[in-house]
Design a protein around this motif. Structure first.
Motif, PDB file in Angstrom:
ATOM      1  N   ASP A 187      -2.652   5.909  -1.793  1.00 48.13           N
ATOM      2  CA  ASP A 187      -3.725   4.975  -2.234  1.00 48.13           C
ATOM      3  C   ASP A 187      -3.970   4.062  -0.979  1.00 48.13           C
ATOM      4  O   ASP A 187      -3.892   3.018  -0.744  1.00 48.13           O
ATOM      5  CB  ASP A 187      -3.066   3.951  -3.302  1.00 48.13           C
ATOM      6  N   HIS A 188      -4.689   4.901  -0.214  1.00 48.17           N
ATOM      7  CA  HIS A 188      -5.171   4.122   1.229  1.00 48.17           C
ATOM      8  C   HIS A 188      -6.642   3.566   1.110  1.00 48.17           C
ATOM      9  O   HIS A 188      -7.110   2.991   2.027  1.00 48.17           O
ATOM     10  CB  HIS A 188      -4.827   5.307   2.160  1.00 48.17           C
ATOM     11  N   LEU A 189      -7.314   4.198   0.200  1.00 47.86           N
ATOM     12  CA  LEU A 189      -8.683   3.746   0.168  1.00 47.86           C
ATOM     13  C   LEU A 189      -8.996   1.946   0.267  1.00 47.86           C
ATOM     14  O   LEU A 189      -9.706   1.433   1.070  1.00 47.86           O
ATOM     15  CB  LEU A 189      -9.603   4.111  -1.077  1.00 47.86           C
ATOM     16  N   PRO A 190      -8.132   1.263  -0.610  1.00 49.34           N
ATOM     17  CA  PRO A 190      -8.300  -0.138  -0.619  1.00 49.34           C
ATOM     18  C   PRO A 190      -8.181  -0.679   0.951  1.00 49.34           C
ATOM     19  O   PRO A 190      -9.035  -1.568   1.391  1.00 49.34           O
ATOM     20  CB  PRO A 190      -6.945  -0.954  -1.321  1.00 49.34           C
ATOM     21  N   ALA A 191      -7.257  -0.134   1.682  1.00 46.24           N
ATOM     22  CA  ALA A 191      -7.066  -0.638   3.222  1.00 46.24           C
ATOM     23  C   ALA A 191      -8.324  -0.180   4.096  1.00 46.24           C
ATOM     24  O   ALA A 191      -8.771  -0.979   4.781  1.00 46.24           O
ATOM     25  CB  ALA A 191      -5.893  -0.098   3.676  1.00 46.24           C
ATOM     26  N   TYR A 192      -8.930   0.868   3.706  1.00 48.38           N
ATOM     27  CA  TYR A 192     -10.029   1.253   4.302  1.00 48.38           C
ATOM     28  C   TYR A 192     -11.226   0.605   4.001  1.00 48.38           C
ATOM     29  O   TYR A 192     -12.077   0.104   4.799  1.00 48.38           O
ATOM     30  CB  TYR A 192     -10.243   2.842   3.939  1.00 48.38           C
ATOM     31  N   LEU A 193     -11.419   0.084   2.634  1.00 50.02           N
ATOM     32  CA  LEU A 193     -12.506  -0.647   2.321  1.00 50.02           C
ATOM     33  C   LEU A 193     -12.251  -2.007   2.703  1.00 50.02           C
ATOM     34  O   LEU A 193     -13.314  -2.705   3.247  1.00 50.02           O
ATOM     35  CB  LEU A 193     -12.574  -0.909   0.667  1.00 50.02           C
ATOM     36  N   LEU A 194     -11.187  -2.749   2.910  1.00 52.14           N
ATOM     37  CA  LEU A 194     -10.984  -3.929   3.539  1.00 52.14           C
ATOM     38  C   LEU A 194     -11.147  -3.746   5.081  1.00 52.14           C
ATOM     39  O   LEU A 194     -11.793  -4.841   5.475  1.00 52.14           O
ATOM     40  CB  LEU A 194      -9.433  -4.522   3.320  1.00 52.14           C
ATOM     41  N   ALA A 195     -10.845  -2.880   5.614  1.00 58.07           N
ATOM     42  CA  ALA A 195     -11.403  -2.630   7.104  1.00 58.07           C
ATOM     43  C   ALA A 195     -12.729  -2.633   7.429  1.00 58.07           C
ATOM     44  O   ALA A 195     -13.388  -3.364   8.191  1.00 58.07           O
ATOM     45  CB  ALA A 195     -10.658  -1.222   7.659  1.00 58.07           C
TER      46      ALA A 195
ATOM     47  N   GLU B 279       1.352   5.599   0.328  1.00 62.42           N
ATOM     48  CA  GLU B 279       0.692   6.568   0.923  1.00 62.42           C
ATOM     49  C   GLU B 279      -0.535   7.268   0.203  1.00 62.42           C
ATOM     50  O   GLU B 279      -1.528   7.477   1.003  1.00 62.42           O
ATOM     51  CB  GLU B 279       2.014   7.513   1.414  1.00 62.42           C
TER      52      GLU B 279
ATOM     53  N   MET C 120       0.786  -1.415   0.220  1.00 62.54           N
ATOM     54  CA  MET C 120       0.165  -0.101  -0.049  1.00 62.54           C
ATOM     55  C   MET C 120       0.843   1.337   0.005  1.00 62.54           C
ATOM     56  O   MET C 120       1.876   1.190   0.928  1.00 62.54           O
ATOM     57  CB  MET C 120      -0.986   0.114   1.243  1.00 62.54           C
TER      58      MET C 120
END
Lengths: 157, 174
Positions: free
Chosen positions: A5-13, A3, A1
């Motif tokens: 492109d943090h949306l994928p981590a937020y979606l996974l969370a 800095e 990931m």
């Protein structure tokens, strides 16, 4: 990931929260509740400062077993140099406050669970050994003046 | 009580614990979604609370404290992940006091339920891959590769592509 492109981590969370998998452990919540007690009312936070390549390059806490990590912090007219060594999984903290401290000044090396106080030497040196790995902060208590605390610093193997 | 003025310095223990109850699950989920194991994730979440303790005077928008905590957790998680990969993070890449990510609001169970509905409509291998990945936080690429019959080297890129598809579907919904 990366800095930016943090949306994928937020979606996974969000997916995991909705599924109820991997809830926050109680010990993490307890540590969060206890963090409130670590406030330092009226205190001044000392930010890390660059002191040249030899020391500045290590300012984010990188280290390996036995190799000290150097950090310099400054605020309100004082400089705190902090050196952390990892020995057998425990942290040894040594440092110096400058200019030379007053006779009643105290240095406190804090972790979220403990605080160890030391009277610095005439030259401002201090040391604390055997702290648990994780987050540490060094506070300089000065009678009649605001305490100066380094930003919390993460050190582990 | 939460302070009504634009500062957090008058926060008391009860209000603090209320913040913990509301946000620590989100913060944990974010730290884990950044790829951290349980020990590092615990340190990242604790780090975010410590940043809050030291930044109470500097946080300008208490209304957005949840987004600030989520963003700060992500910053600490990114730092820890870089260090565990043996990289030396550049001190200047992340600010001392976070500016809340606008996207932080998606870290929410209700939003997650909408995502699951969309995820179930994705074609394979995206549906199975994202399901596996979401439901097994500690699954290794090798295990996912074996379960889905995908080459190990393709798991990361496929997951990114599938996440982009999911994101597109959700954005179309808005």
């Amino acid at each position: 990931m990366t800095e930016d492109d943090h949306l994928p981590a937020y979606l996974l969370a969000a997916l995991r929260m909705a599924a109820g998998v991997d809830p926050v452990p109680e010990r993490v919540s307890e540590a969060a509740r206890n963090a409130f007690g670590l406030r330092l009312p009226g205190g001044v936070v000392a930010a890390p400062s660059e002191v040249g390549p030899a020391v500045g390059a290590r300012s984010e806490g990188a280290r390996s077993e036995g190799q000290p990590a150097m950090h310099r912090f400054g605020a309100d007219g004082i400089t705190l140099d902090v050196e952390v060594t990892v020995t057998d999984g425990r942290l040894d903290v040594a440092g110096q406050v400058s200019p030379a401290p007053g006779p009643d000044d105290r240095i406190e090396v804090r972790t979220p669970g403990t605080g160890r106080s030391r009277t610095p030497s005439e030259t401002g040196h201090f040391a604390v050994a055997g702290l648990p790995p994780g987050w540490i902060s060094v506070v300089c208590h000065r009678p009649g003046r605001a305490p100066v605390a380094t930003r919390w610093l993460h050190v582990r193997d | 009580m939460m302070p009504s003025e634009k500062t957090l310095t008058s926060l008391d223990q009860a209000a603090w614990e209320e913040l913990v109850t509301r946000f620590d699950g989100r913060m944990w989920a974010v730290a884990r979604a950044c790829g951290l194991g349980p020990a590092d994730a615990a340190d990242a979440v604790q780090g975010a609370w410590l940043r809050m303790v030291e930044s109470l005077d500097a946080i300008r928008d208490p209304e957005r404290i949840g987004a600030w905590l989520v963003t700060t957790t992500r910053h600490e998680a990114v730092r820890l992940a870089q260090r565990s990969r043996g990289e030396r993070p550049a001190p200047s890449t992340l600010p001392d006091v976070a500016v809340p990510d606008p996207a932080a609001s998606v870290v929410d169970a209700d939003y997650g339920r909408r995502l699951w509905l969309r995820l179930d409509g994705l074609a394979e291998p995206c549906r199975s891959l994202l399901r596996l990945y979401a439901l097994n936080p500690d699954a290794k690429y090798a295990q996912i590769s074996m379960r889905l019959g995908l080459p190990m080297g393709s798991i990361g890129p496929t997951r990114s592509r599938c996440m982009s598809r999911l994101r597109t579907l959700i954005e179309e919904e808005r």
